[in-house]
Design a protein around this motif. Sequence first.
Motif, short mmCIF file in Angstrom:
data_model
loop_
_atom_site.label_atom_id
_atom_site.label_comp_id
_atom_site.label_asym_id
_atom_site.label_seq_id
_atom_site.Cartn_x
_atom_site.Cartn_y
_atom_site.Cartn_z
N ASN A 170 0.80 -1.22 0.00
CA ASN A 170 0.00 0.00 0.00
C ASN A 170 0.84 1.27 0.00
O ASN A 170 0.33 2.35 -0.32
CB ASN A 170 -0.96 0.01 1.20
N ARG A 171 2.10 1.17 0.35
CA ARG A 171 2.98 2.35 0.31
C ARG A 171 3.46 2.66 -1.10
O ARG A 171 3.95 3.76 -1.37
CB ARG A 171 4.19 2.13 1.22
N LEU A 172 3.34 1.70 -2.01
CA LEU A 172 3.80 1.90 -3.38
C LEU A 172 2.90 2.90 -4.10
O LEU A 172 1.69 2.84 -3.99
CB LEU A 172 3.80 0.57 -4.14
N LYS A 173 3.52 3.79 -4.84
CA LYS A 173 2.78 4.80 -5.59
C LYS A 173 2.68 4.41 -7.05
O LYS A 173 3.66 3.97 -7.65
CB LYS A 173 3.47 6.18 -5.47
N PRO A 174 1.48 4.56 -7.65
CA PRO A 174 1.33 4.23 -9.07
C PRO A 174 2.34 4.98 -9.93
O PRO A 174 2.66 6.14 -9.66
CB PRO A 174 -0.11 4.68 -9.38
N ILE A 175 2.81 4.30 -10.94
CA ILE A 175 3.84 4.88 -11.80
C ILE A 175 3.20 5.62 -12.96
O ILE A 175 2.19 5.19 -13.51
CB ILE A 175 4.77 3.75 -12.31
N VAL A 176 3.75 6.77 -13.30
CA VAL A 176 3.26 7.54 -14.45
C VAL A 176 3.90 6.93 -15.69
O VAL A 176 5.11 6.80 -15.79
CB VAL A 176 3.65 9.02 -14.33
N MET A 177 3.07 6.55 -16.66
CA MET A 177 3.56 5.83 -17.83
C MET A 177 3.11 6.49 -19.12
O MET A 177 2.12 7.23 -19.14
CB MET A 177 3.07 4.38 -17.80
N TYR A 178 3.88 6.20 -20.19
CA TYR A 178 3.41 6.58 -21.51
C TYR A 178 2.20 5.72 -21.87
O TYR A 178 1.91 4.74 -21.21
CB TYR A 178 4.50 6.36 -22.55
N GLU A 179 1.52 6.10 -22.96
CA GLU A 179 0.37 5.31 -23.40
C GLU A 179 0.79 3.85 -23.55
O GLU A 179 1.81 3.54 -24.17
CB GLU A 179 -0.13 5.85 -24.74
N ARG A 180 0.04 2.93 -22.99
CA ARG A 180 0.47 1.54 -22.89
C ARG A 180 0.62 0.84 -24.24
O ARG A 180 1.30 -0.15 -24.34
CB ARG A 180 -0.51 0.74 -22.01
N ASP A 181 -0.03 1.36 -25.30
CA ASP A 181 0.08 0.73 -26.60
C ASP A 181 1.47 0.90 -27.21
O ASP A 181 1.86 0.18 -28.11
CB ASP A 181 -0.97 1.28 -27.56
N HIS A 182 2.23 1.88 -26.72
CA HIS A 182 3.54 2.17 -27.29
C HIS A 182 4.60 1.32 -26.59
O HIS A 182 5.39 1.80 -25.81
CB HIS A 182 3.87 3.66 -27.14
N HIS A 183 4.65 0.04 -26.93
CA HIS A 183 5.55 -0.89 -26.24
C HIS A 183 7.01 -0.66 -26.61
O HIS A 183 7.89 -1.21 -25.96
CB HIS A 183 5.16 -2.33 -26.56
#
Length: 321
Positions: free
Chosen positions: A78-91
């Motif tokens: 629960n201490r982990l913070k969501p990661i900001v990511m590029y659009e997921r389709d751009h693998h």
Amino acid sequence: MPESSVMLNEINKVFIPCRTVLEMEALTSLFLETHNYESIKELPKSQPTSQQLIEVFSVIKIEPLERIIQYFIDVVVNRLKPIVMYERDHHDRYRMGNVAAYAQTRVCLYLALHRLKLKFLIIKHFMDQFKQNQYKLTGSQDEGYRTFLSSFHKNYAEKNLMNLKLMLSSKRMSERVSELMDTHDIITNEDIIQALSFKQYLDDNARIKFVMREIKASLFVCNIMFAKIDVLNPFLIPKETMIDTEDIMISQDFLPELIPDISSCILEENTSLTEDCFTAYDFFINRVLEGINNGVRIASGGEINLDLDDTIYSTGNLFEI
């Protein structure tokens, strides 16, 4: 195994504070002794509560085991913070986060990734030595073991045990203090080591299952933590979207098939087929290690980039003895 200043620093700052990772790994491994991995494979995506995981693992009213899950989910995860990511389709692009690579909340995730990669590196080190010795077991590999597969299992189990003892290092206490300690309802270092260390099996199939269970336990712990930061495919190698590295790790076509096949080829003295098996093995192991490195890169926001055989934390002289 001598403890350098680097190792002592990591024991104090990582291994001891993040002991919960090893506890969850042990608990998952024990669960997988009687349950199929498929029953929990998709569970991380739902981000289960501690109570839900307690029920899945069937440890209701077993207080020491309940506490392990509660602390892992309610505190560490629960201490982990969501990661900001590029659009997921751009693998084909590295996914970047806004959390510093060495943020304290990420340390347990790094340790979980370290353990996962270390298990494959133990396997790789054994296989590299075997190949360098013209597909023959060395004296240290063959001592007391007549088959390739049993030697493979012995090496994995002993290296894993050495690493666990190092990570769970504790100060010696006097006999008087030891007798005063009430440990009947807590999980001790010895309990964790017992759950994750060597077991004597009578047949080769059970030996492979033991190694696979260890890998799946680490994979599950990693995926629980990655799901919290909204990363559902952390081991997918950029630009190779057709290769699902996580599937390779647990695929029947990899270790469960190739290791027995290599063992059979050796017994039959079929060098050509042994080389073919190693070609397939090399492809799989390299993809697995690259995939784990990608998971480390994502978890660190692109700040930690490992070479194929590198580990996040020190392993002492594990691969020198």
